[in-house]
Design a protein around this motif. Sequence first.
Motif, mmCIF file in Angstrom:
data_model
loop_
_atom_site.group_PDB
_atom_site.id
_atom_site.type_symbol
_atom_site.label_atom_id
_atom_site.label_comp_id
_atom_site.label_asym_id
_atom_site.label_seq_id
_atom_site.Cartn_x
_atom_site.Cartn_y
_atom_site.Cartn_z
ATOM 1 N N PRO A 1 0.816 -1.212 0.000
ATOM 2 C CA PRO A 1 0.000 0.000 0.000
ATOM 3 C C PRO A 1 0.858 1.274 0.000
ATOM 4 N N VAL B 1 3.976 3.297 2.973
ATOM 5 C CA VAL B 1 4.483 2.387 4.005
ATOM 6 C C VAL B 1 6.001 2.210 3.938
ATOM 7 N N THR C 1 1.742 -0.146 -6.078
ATOM 8 C CA THR C 1 0.641 -0.420 -5.145
ATOM 9 C C THR C 1 -0.279 -1.488 -5.749
ATOM 10 N N ILE D 1 0.815 -3.255 5.419
ATOM 11 C CA ILE D 1 0.184 -2.078 5.999
ATOM 12 C C ILE D 1 0.626 -1.986 7.464
ATOM 13 N N GLY E 1 -2.814 2.975 8.107
ATOM 14 C CA GLY E 1 -1.653 2.138 7.829
ATOM 15 C C GLY E 1 -0.519 2.818 7.098
ATOM 16 N N ALA E 2 -0.693 4.084 6.697
ATOM 17 C CA ALA E 2 0.364 4.767 5.949
ATOM 18 C C ALA E 2 1.070 5.783 6.841
#
Length: 504
Positions: A46, A49, A157, A177, A212-213
């Motif tokens: 993703p 990350v 991605t 993630i 998650g980033a």
Amino acid sequence: MGYLVLTRKYRPQNFDEVLGQPHVTKTLMSALAKGRVGHSYLFSGPRGVGKTSVARILAKAVNCKKGIAENPCNECENCIAITNCNSVDVMEIDGASNRGIDEIRALREGVSYSPVQSAFKVYIIDEVHMLTKEAFNALLKTLEEPPSHVIFIFATTEPQKVPKTVLSRCQRFDFRILSNKEIFDKLKELIKLEKIKATDEALSLISSRAEGAIRDAEGMLEQLISYSEGEITGDDVRDVFGFIGNKLYLELFNGIKSSEGEEIIRCVEEIAVKGYDLREFTSGWLKFLRSLLLCKLGIEDITSTVSRDALVKISEDVSTEFITAVLNLSVDLEKDIRLIPYSPVYLELAMLRMSKIPALRDINTLIKNISNETLLKENPQEEKKERKPENDKLVIKAPENAQELWNAIITKVNGSTGKNFLKAFLKDAEPVSFEDNILRIKVPSTHKKHLDEDIHFLRGALKETTGEDIDIEIITYQQKIEPKLSDNSMVTKVKEIFNAEEFI
Ligand SMILES: [Zn+2]
């Protein structure tokens, strides 16, 4: 000193500093320690990350003046040039804006020249899946026979959009993630280094919003630093990023658990009036339910944006099963809202549907009820003895009056239009007793579900007939089916088809 945004300032400079991707960094470090360098790598995962950060560290590690090692020295001119993005031998190409055949042809020409000041020419192509088919084909030729001084690092991605022919020539690393906790801890570290004050609630809100980033989380923190004076609070985060308040989620859940349609409609109206994005709303709603479930299970959830006290209070009179059921329906809702993101009516419908989930009893009560039922079936007299009338006023005595009552209901139901299934199922039902204002009927276990669905209809019929609020209790029994094997037409048919004989 120039202004340096947090993301750049704290970008990891060696593999040990990379957050949350040990499965990638450990493998790369151990290969580098053995001096093994590949010619094409694919980093998938993703956004935000750390894929490009790791690509740059890898570029430094292979080009470091101190030789190839687990980690770059970050001090030699090559390392410094790469860190500052001005190395002549490390090219960063955005696949989205250089996606055509001409760009890749130019790239291929450059590939044939030796590096100027380093051991390797490194091409980092970000969003590589955006390349055109022709561009991929041109690239493939280079990948098939790469000059020994060239390394390709592709980042994407969407690895599924990269042709298999390209994938098969790359060492692939899947980035994952980041968890809310990893991001929260990282932010905590950052504010300490920057000497900034922020409440845990604020950091937790940011972590949850970043999905998650880490790059997004750092960007948000950056924005908040310029926005707030003094300590960054949860309210600051909500103001800047238009968070849907937890108050609304709490009110909505209250509406659902107490089946208050009006409250649900009011909440959905508020969402629509305030112009919240419904996709964002449902994704926040799922997080809220998750926090609620964890709280009910007694699991600490530091990423929850709702206070624990509020969660404990609102969940004390519902079961985990109830929360899970709401959560299940909400997962479906989230999927649907993605397709129809501008329909508050749909949201309203879904929420009203959730409010119809019967207040599920917790599992212990269920087990208790089942064992009582079994006991009752084995020894029905015992239950009768135990049960004491709550008031002396018994309307009618059992059991003959049960039959009377039952006949009245049947007449009523049969006289009504529709309800054909119910009418059919009632044919197999039998009255057992009538006492304490409860009419008990006996039905084959297969009918119970259908009768339960229409129980309110039966109660209504009783009320109309007697003028009393009489409850109905359904007792089930297993229908005995003892077919003679040879009489069974299915068996006959099977025998015919397979030309078989019975051995019983
Ligand atoms: Zn170096």
